[in-house]
Design an enzyme around this catalytic site. Sequence first.
Site, PDB file in Angstrom:
ATOM      1  N   ASP A 129      -1.082  11.991 -15.592  1.00 44.41           N
ATOM      2  CA  ASP A 129      -0.599  11.305 -14.786  1.00 44.41           C
ATOM      3  C   ASP A 129       0.343  10.188 -14.666  1.00 44.41           C
ATOM      4  O   ASP A 129       0.903  10.103 -15.946  1.00 44.41           O
ATOM      5  CB  ASP A 129      -1.839  11.125 -13.418  1.00 44.41           C
ATOM      6  CG  ASP A 129      -1.278  11.396 -11.977  1.00 44.41           C
ATOM      7  OD1 ASP A 129      -0.459  10.595 -11.866  1.00 44.41           O
ATOM      8  OD2 ASP A 129      -1.687  12.398 -11.357  1.00 44.41           O
ATOM      9  N   HIS A 160      -0.002   6.805  -8.058  1.00 42.68           N
ATOM     10  CA  HIS A 160      -0.404   8.039  -8.038  1.00 42.68           C
ATOM     11  C   HIS A 160      -1.328   8.521  -8.881  1.00 42.68           C
ATOM     12  O   HIS A 160      -2.573   9.092  -8.561  1.00 42.68           O
ATOM     13  CB  HIS A 160       0.908   8.898  -8.284  1.00 42.68           C
ATOM     14  CG  HIS A 160       0.794  10.312  -8.164  1.00 42.68           C
ATOM     15  ND1 HIS A 160       0.162  11.249  -8.897  1.00 42.68           N
ATOM     16  CD2 HIS A 160       1.079  11.248  -7.056  1.00 42.68           C
ATOM     17  CE1 HIS A 160       0.187  12.572  -8.562  1.00 42.68           C
ATOM     18  NE2 HIS A 160       0.866  12.486  -7.518  1.00 42.68           N
ATOM     19  N   SER A 168      -0.694  17.216  -4.932  1.00 47.74           N
ATOM     20  CA  SER A 168      -1.415  16.508  -5.754  1.00 47.74           C
ATOM     21  C   SER A 168      -2.634  15.698  -5.716  1.00 47.74           C
ATOM     22  O   SER A 168      -3.719  15.458  -6.629  1.00 47.74           O
ATOM     23  CB  SER A 168      -0.427  14.850  -6.027  1.00 47.74           C
ATOM     24  OG  SER A 168       0.763  15.470  -6.689  1.00 47.74           O
TER      25      SER A 168
END
Length: 785
Positions: A159, A233, A574
């Site tokens: 990620d 994220h 996600s």
Amino acid sequence: MSNINIFLFVLFLLPLLASCEEKNVYIVQFRGHNGEKTLHEIEDTHHSYLLSVKNNEEEAKASRLYSYQYSINGFAAVLTPDEASKLSELEEVVSVYKSEPGLYTLQTTRSWEFVGLNEGGEGLKEGEEGGRGRHNYKMGEGLLSKAKYGQEVIVGVLDSGIWPESESFNDEGMGPVPKSWKGICQTGVAFDSSHCNGKIIGARYYLKGYEHALGGRLNDTLDYRSPRDMDGHGTHTASTVAGRRVANVSVFGLARGTASGGAPLARLAIYKACWAIPQEEMVVGNTCLTEDMLAGIDDAIRDGVDVMSISIVSSRPLAFAEDAIANGALHAAKKNIVVACAAGNSGPAPATLSNYYPWIITAGASSLDRDILGPLMLGNGLKIMGATTPYGLEKKHPLVYAPDVVFPGVAKNESAQCLPGSLDPKKVKGKVVLCMRGLGMRVGKGREVKRAGGAGYILGNTAASGDELPFDFHVLPGTAVSSNDANKIIQYIKSTKNPTTIINHGKTVFNSRPAPSMASFTSRGPNPIDPNLLKPDITAPGLNILAAWSEGDSVTKLSFDKRFVKYNFDSGTSMATPHVAAVAALLKAVHPKWSSAAIRSAIMTTAGLRNNKGKPITDQLGKIATPFMFGSGHFRPTKAVDPGLVYDASHEDYLLYLCSIGTDKPEPKFKCPQNPPSPVNLNYPSLAIPKLNGTVIVKRIVTNIGGDGKSVYFFSSKPPMGISVKATPSVLFFNHVGQKKSLTIKVKARGGMARKYLKNEYGFGWYSWNDGLHNVRSPMAIALA
């Protein structure tokens, strides 16, 4: 939602690429090695190949970015088209393909309680077909304790990095690192060895491909040159899968509760391969280069991870040979590593999903039973509930519709979008503006209203988004409303000379119904690469998920927003992916000898089809959802630990599958048979027949892994209208755990009746095996030739 505008990144790169258009990054893959070579030996071999096409030692050495040992046998290097062509002509070279910048992009307090994985509480209740009927799921803590909360399991997260100071990653009482761990803690900007601990046991970063595309060294103001996450994220996904339990978490007072990952004591290994897009706001998203991702997966396999969570998708369908995630995941599966990936955020259009290969668990996104709601009061007395910021407008303000307050010259099809620079401050100042979803970022629309002097902002859903209500901490008081309610607001504005509104502040609402429902953005089937394989596999919470956040980025990911938080809401497949990865980690802990295919089967065949009203799961429009949205259904962790039967598959099965869909060399040392088995005969826990013409016989093998091993399973089915589905044998007798039974499933079209009900479209249904204790259910999708 974690959407990425890849085109902006490509446009940024064009001038850079023009200056060196003859040199690009290529991935070169060779025939297999025996696995005994050291990395140094492999690097020397790769250097010799580069030296054969380069002018000198120095040029050859400088051109190689990565040598891969475990994900593929190959390397990434900067080559001219002529050099790449010369290498591709060598007999020992399997493939050579060019890396594409912008091809790959990145796409919780309540969610674990919602699915019953909490401290003895009840999760989702539903009336199920077969099995034990109505369940209360008071078994969540039982699964967690059996799995020791995932303590011996290592989860690799590919990620945008991690914010190590978050309370979600403290290692108090974690105990020693598992002996299987072989990784490192790579230091860099604002990240040293002290940032790794008993929770974050390793961290690496990969940016050679990114910097080549960038045309120079990463500017430290753009992103951290280290495993540290500036975006948010990566921190969010890592804490969702394995964050520690942290009490009294909220964001601006909303959703207060205990934040936890699904496997709260699992170890985290961080592989940062996704980076900020130059000259763009963080909210636009990140980009992940093929060669960097492949290097991350290669190291994860070497390091000894048990599960990988990859919330990254491609912008277009990719054949196996050029799909970095598929290649890496296949080699991970060979090492029995479970790989969970996002389906993508390109819904609701059909055939939009990514990560469509069978050795990957592909996750769609659905809602929770928690909303952030507040009333919008119109001047005519109409009250509308929306996903509202915790700060409101308590007094009446003039209300306008964006197309009525844009500058002259704004395109008609963009006039309602509130895109940057479109609103006229003279017409907006002090007013509440209704903007529509579509083009642009949701928080970006709010920023445009604020720039033009607006007092508040209403985000209206399009018809495609239906009733889905995404929540954002807008930069001014704001609310998101359904498509029906947006139309009501437009009608009101048109009906009066002086429309007004009040936006009351939002509050947390629990036990909202119906839930789950499918998110509009979740990418749909059918499988764009092989319609004989039903994808996605499963759905999990992915809408308005609360988890840890990077303190290097604001709550909206807008640079001018100076509100920084430790936890934040985010939406997307996600967010669903680490939920699935967490369950895989728990199953790994309880059943360490299960194959990655068995774990996928257990998660899929125990999934639920009903919401908390006891009715079928619906989509954002209120229509009954299909397997092309949710795969097998909504995951149920406490049921997956004891599935009864599993559909297992070996590495060779996957290679034969690749042969069946036309891949000449699925693996360097593997030779495809002249007549490979039909792709529909892969031993998968679902069934898809895209062109049924008469009758198809499907082969399957089930393995008994339930209870004391002695059981009798009966077959049942609910096929699409006009289709007959029968199994031979229809009764399975098992005497011991591990026993396998072969069977066939006969799928037959009933002539005119099939044509009547399945004209130019898919029909959906299921078949299952039931022993009175376990209901082993598989979805099916069938269309006529």
